[in-house]
Each structure stands twice: as C-alpha cells, then as structure tokens.
Design a protein around this motif. Structure first.
Motif, PDB file in Angstrom:
ATOM      1  N   SER A   1       1.321 -40.001  27.660  1.00 44.18           N
ATOM      2  CA  SER A   1       0.855 -41.339  27.289  1.00 44.18           C
ATOM      3  C   SER A   1       1.941 -42.409  27.407  1.00 44.18           C
ATOM      4  O   SER A   1       1.629 -43.589  27.542  1.00 44.18           O
ATOM      5  CB  SER A   1       0.277 -41.322  25.877  1.00 44.18           C
ATOM      6  N   LEU A   2       3.194 -42.011  27.404  1.00 41.20           N
ATOM      7  CA  LEU A   2       4.289 -42.978  27.528  1.00 41.20           C
ATOM      8  C   LEU A   2       4.805 -43.111  28.959  1.00 41.20           C
ATOM      9  O   LEU A   2       5.682 -43.921  29.234  1.00 41.20           O
ATOM     10  CB  LEU A   2       5.451 -42.579  26.603  1.00 41.20           C
ATOM     11  N   GLY A   3       4.284 -42.295  29.854  1.00 44.36           N
ATOM     12  CA  GLY A   3       4.757 -42.331  31.236  1.00 44.36           C
ATOM     13  C   GLY A   3       5.751 -41.225  31.509  1.00 44.36           C
ATOM     14  O   GLY A   3       5.853 -40.248  30.761  1.00 44.36           O
ATOM     15  N   LEU A   4       6.501 -41.388  32.596  1.00 47.04           N
ATOM     16  CA  LEU A   4       7.440 -40.354  33.040  1.00 47.04           C
ATOM     17  C   LEU A   4       8.883 -40.740  32.748  1.00 47.04           C
ATOM     18  O   LEU A   4       9.251 -41.918  32.795  1.00 47.04           O
ATOM     19  CB  LEU A   4       7.285 -40.122  34.545  1.00 47.04           C
ATOM     20  N   ALA A   5       9.687 -39.743  32.496  1.00 44.14           N
ATOM     21  CA  ALA A   5      11.111 -39.937  32.258  1.00 44.14           C
ATOM     22  C   ALA A   5      11.792 -40.411  33.539  1.00 44.14           C
ATOM     23  O   ALA A   5      11.389 -40.031  34.645  1.00 44.14           O
ATOM     24  CB  ALA A   5      11.745 -38.624  31.795  1.00 44.14           C
TER      25      ALA A   5
ATOM     26  N   GLU B   1      11.738 -47.928  20.407  1.00 45.07           N
ATOM     27  CA  GLU B   1      12.006 -47.713  21.832  1.00 45.07           C
ATOM     28  C   GLU B   1      12.808 -46.440  22.036  1.00 45.07           C
ATOM     29  O   GLU B   1      12.575 -45.688  22.981  1.00 45.07           O
ATOM     30  CB  GLU B   1      12.779 -48.901  22.412  1.00 45.07           C
ATOM     31  N   GLY B   2      13.741 -46.202  21.147  1.00 40.82           N
ATOM     32  CA  GLY B   2      14.569 -44.997  21.235  1.00 40.82           C
ATOM     33  C   GLY B   2      13.744 -43.731  21.088  1.00 40.82           C
ATOM     34  O   GLY B   2      13.967 -42.752  21.805  1.00 40.82           O
ATOM     35  N   THR B   3      12.801 -43.745  20.164  1.00 41.40           N
ATOM     36  CA  THR B   3      11.917 -42.590  19.971  1.00 41.40           C
ATOM     37  C   THR B   3      11.050 -42.377  21.205  1.00 41.40           C
ATOM     38  O   THR B   3      10.904 -41.246  21.691  1.00 41.40           O
ATOM     39  CB  THR B   3      11.042 -42.790  18.713  1.00 41.40           C
ATOM     40  N   ASP B   4      10.486 -43.459  21.728  1.00 38.69           N
ATOM     41  CA  ASP B   4       9.677 -43.360  22.949  1.00 38.69           C
ATOM     42  C   ASP B   4      10.501 -42.788  24.100  1.00 38.69           C
ATOM     43  O   ASP B   4      10.042 -41.928  24.845  1.00 38.69           O
ATOM     44  CB  ASP B   4       9.121 -44.726  23.347  1.00 38.69           C
ATOM     45  N   ARG B   5      11.720 -43.272  24.245  1.00 37.38           N
ATOM     46  CA  ARG B   5      12.607 -42.807  25.320  1.00 37.38           C
ATOM     47  C   ARG B   5      12.891 -41.314  25.159  1.00 37.38           C
ATOM     48  O   ARG B   5      12.844 -40.555  26.115  1.00 37.38           O
ATOM     49  CB  ARG B   5      13.896 -43.630  25.315  1.00 37.38           C
ATOM     50  N   ARG B   6      13.144 -40.890  23.930  1.00 31.88           N
ATOM     51  CA  ARG B   6      13.452 -39.476  23.667  1.00 31.88           C
ATOM     52  C   ARG B   6      12.229 -38.602  23.958  1.00 31.88           C
ATOM     53  O   ARG B   6      12.357 -37.510  24.509  1.00 31.88           O
ATOM     54  CB  ARG B   6      13.927 -39.289  22.214  1.00 31.88           C
ATOM     55  N   ILE B   7      11.045 -39.072  23.591  1.00 33.63           N
ATOM     56  CA  ILE B   7       9.815 -38.310  23.869  1.00 33.63           C
ATOM     57  C   ILE B   7       9.639 -38.139  25.379  1.00 33.63           C
ATOM     58  O   ILE B   7       9.339 -37.037  25.852  1.00 33.63           O
ATOM     59  CB  ILE B   7       8.591 -39.012  23.222  1.00 33.63           C
TER      60      ILE B   7
ATOM     61  N   ALA C   1      -2.946 -25.335  42.077  1.00 34.74           N
ATOM     62  CA  ALA C   1      -2.489 -24.855  40.774  1.00 34.74           C
ATOM     63  C   ALA C   1      -2.346 -26.063  39.856  1.00 34.74           C
ATOM     64  O   ALA C   1      -1.959 -27.146  40.303  1.00 34.74           O
ATOM     65  CB  ALA C   1      -1.154 -24.123  40.898  1.00 34.74           C
ATOM     66  N   ILE C   2      -2.684 -25.868  38.597  1.00 33.87           N
ATOM     67  CA  ILE C   2      -2.495 -26.926  37.602  1.00 33.87           C
ATOM     68  C   ILE C   2      -1.604 -26.368  36.504  1.00 33.87           C
ATOM     69  O   ILE C   2      -1.913 -25.339  35.903  1.00 33.87           O
ATOM     70  CB  ILE C   2      -3.841 -27.413  37.022  1.00 33.87           C
ATOM     71  N   VAL C   3      -0.487 -27.049  36.288  1.00 36.06           N
ATOM     72  CA  VAL C   3       0.479 -26.642  35.270  1.00 36.06           C
ATOM     73  C   VAL C   3       0.441 -27.687  34.167  1.00 36.06           C
ATOM     74  O   VAL C   3       0.624 -28.880  34.429  1.00 36.06           O
ATOM     75  CB  VAL C   3       1.903 -26.562  35.866  1.00 36.06           C
ATOM     76  N   GLU C   4       0.193 -27.236  32.949  1.00 37.45           N
ATOM     77  CA  GLU C   4       0.215 -28.139  31.798  1.00 37.45           C
ATOM     78  C   GLU C   4       1.470 -27.873  30.985  1.00 37.45           C
ATOM     79  O   GLU C   4       1.752 -26.720  30.649  1.00 37.45           O
ATOM     80  CB  GLU C   4      -1.005 -27.904  30.900  1.00 37.45           C
ATOM     81  N   VAL C   5       2.213 -28.922  30.705  1.00 39.44           N
ATOM     82  CA  VAL C   5       3.351 -28.798  29.794  1.00 39.44           C
ATOM     83  C   VAL C   5       2.981 -29.478  28.484  1.00 39.44           C
ATOM     84  O   VAL C   5       2.161 -30.397  28.461  1.00 39.44           O
ATOM     85  CB  VAL C   5       4.658 -29.387  30.390  1.00 39.44           C
ATOM     86  N   ALA C   6       3.578 -29.030  27.414  1.00 37.73           N
ATOM     87  CA  ALA C   6       3.258 -29.572  26.091  1.00 37.73           C
ATOM     88  C   ALA C   6       3.656 -31.036  25.994  1.00 37.73           C
ATOM     89  O   ALA C   6       4.674 -31.460  26.543  1.00 37.73           O
ATOM     90  CB  ALA C   6       3.982 -28.772  25.011  1.00 37.73           C
ATOM     91  N   ASP C   7       2.814 -31.791  25.302  1.00 40.14           N
ATOM     92  CA  ASP C   7       3.158 -33.183  25.037  1.00 40.14           C
ATOM     93  C   ASP C   7       3.804 -33.278  23.667  1.00 40.14           C
ATOM     94  O   ASP C   7       3.673 -32.384  22.841  1.00 40.14           O
ATOM     95  CB  ASP C   7       1.929 -34.092  25.136  1.00 40.14           C
ATOM     96  N   GLU C   8       4.509 -34.363  23.451  1.00 36.44           N
ATOM     97  CA  GLU C   8       5.151 -34.628  22.163  1.00 36.44           C
ATOM     98  C   GLU C   8       4.291 -35.604  21.385  1.00 36.44           C
ATOM     99  O   GLU C   8       3.753 -36.551  21.954  1.00 36.44           O
ATOM    100  CB  GLU C   8       6.541 -35.243  22.375  1.00 36.44           C
ATOM    101  N   LYS C   9       4.171 -35.370  20.116  1.00 42.93           N
ATOM    102  CA  LYS C   9       3.430 -36.296  19.260  1.00 42.93           C
ATOM    103  C   LYS C   9       4.221 -37.596  19.177  1.00 42.93           C
ATOM    104  O   LYS C   9       5.412 -37.601  18.908  1.00 42.93           O
ATOM    105  CB  LYS C   9       3.266 -35.679  17.871  1.00 42.93           C
ATOM    106  N   THR C  10       3.537 -38.697  19.450  1.00 41.90           N
ATOM    107  CA  THR C  10       4.178 -40.007  19.374  1.00 41.90           C
ATOM    108  C   THR C  10       3.779 -40.678  18.068  1.00 41.90           C
ATOM    109  O   THR C  10       2.600 -40.959  17.848  1.00 41.90           O
ATOM    110  CB  THR C  10       3.737 -40.900  20.553  1.00 41.90           C
TER     111      THR C  10
END
Length: 159
Positions: free
Chosen positions: A110-114, A49-55, A34-43
C-alpha cells in the motif's frame, strides 16, 4: 517464457482470487506463470515518514529475496512509463526475441516499492497516475499480460 508476479500481501477477497485464478488458467497456454506473495507490514494510522520508509524497506527486503539475477524485472510504479496494451505486447515480444526467458513483475504494498527494488528493476511500468489497491492491481496486470499474449498470437480478444 516464465512470468513471475512478486506481490506484497495476500488477496483477501474471493472475487479477486477467482479472477486471478481465471487469468492464471488462461495464461497457462502461453507461459509458465508463478505468483509469489511476500508478507506485508501493518501500517499504523498516522505513521511518520520514517515509519513508512522503514515499512517499504522491510517489504523491499522480502521482495529482493525472490528477484532472480537473470530475470528481467518490471516494477509497477506510478512514476514509470505508461504503455498501451499493444506497446506492452510489443515489449513482451521484444524481450523474448532478445533471449529473455524470465520476466518478473513486482507489485508493491500500500505504500509502494522501496527505492532498492526500484533501482534493481530493469523497467518501471505505470498503469496510470491514479493509485489502485495492490490486490486489484494483480487482476489488472494479469489481464494485460493475457491480452499481450493474445495480441502477439494474433488471436481475437474482446476490446
């Protein structure tokens, strides 16, 4: 064995979608994929850094909704362990022998994983210290999963 890819964003290029479809078809002989796609956030460009962290946090929350409590979670992360194809095959086989019936593999945006997703992961896997486009990484990961099943079945596969 059930294998679920949890990925951020949609694959836009048709040639990548074709490759994903081909490996999905090939894998259907060996596992339930199964492949599950979740929406990405526009960067935004030049994001703080704070914006990247929040995304990453927002995308991480979307990923977390799909993480099964009983699944073995493998997160793709640059700081993870690098394995050969044979070592990945052995890992998949070992998980099956230990009674794991569901493996979830997580590819971030594109920013990696939380950090929360990395913490939940049972294993961190790295394909390289290099960075790859997350859409292309789906194809690479599916090919390596397919190769692992071929190795474990002692079936020939091109080198």
């Amino acid at each position: 064995m059930k294998i679920t890819l949890i990925t951020v964003g949609k694959v836009k290029e048709s040639y990548l979608r074709d490759a994903i479809a081909e490996y999905s078809k090939r894998l259907s002989r060996y596992c339930k994929l199964a492949i599950v796609e979740v929406a990405d956030e526009k960067t935004p460009e030049n994001a703080s850094e704070g914006t990247d962290r929040r995304i990453k946090e927002i995308e991480g929350e979307r990923i977390a909704k799909h993480l099964a409590p009983d699944a073995y979670v493998i997160a793709l992360a640059i700081e993870g362990k690098q394995l050969s194809s044979e070592e990945l095959a052995a890992k998949v086989a070992d998980l099956g022998l230990r009674g794991v019936s569901h493996i979830q593999l997580v590819i971030g945006g594109s920013l990696g994983l939380a950090p929360a997703v990395l913490k939940r992961a049972d294993y961190l896997l790295s394909f390289s210290r290099m960075t790859f486009p997350h859409q292309l990484m789906r194809v690479i990961l599916l090919e390596q999963i397919y190769r692992a099943y071929k190795i474990n079945a002692h079936e020939p596969y091109h080198k």
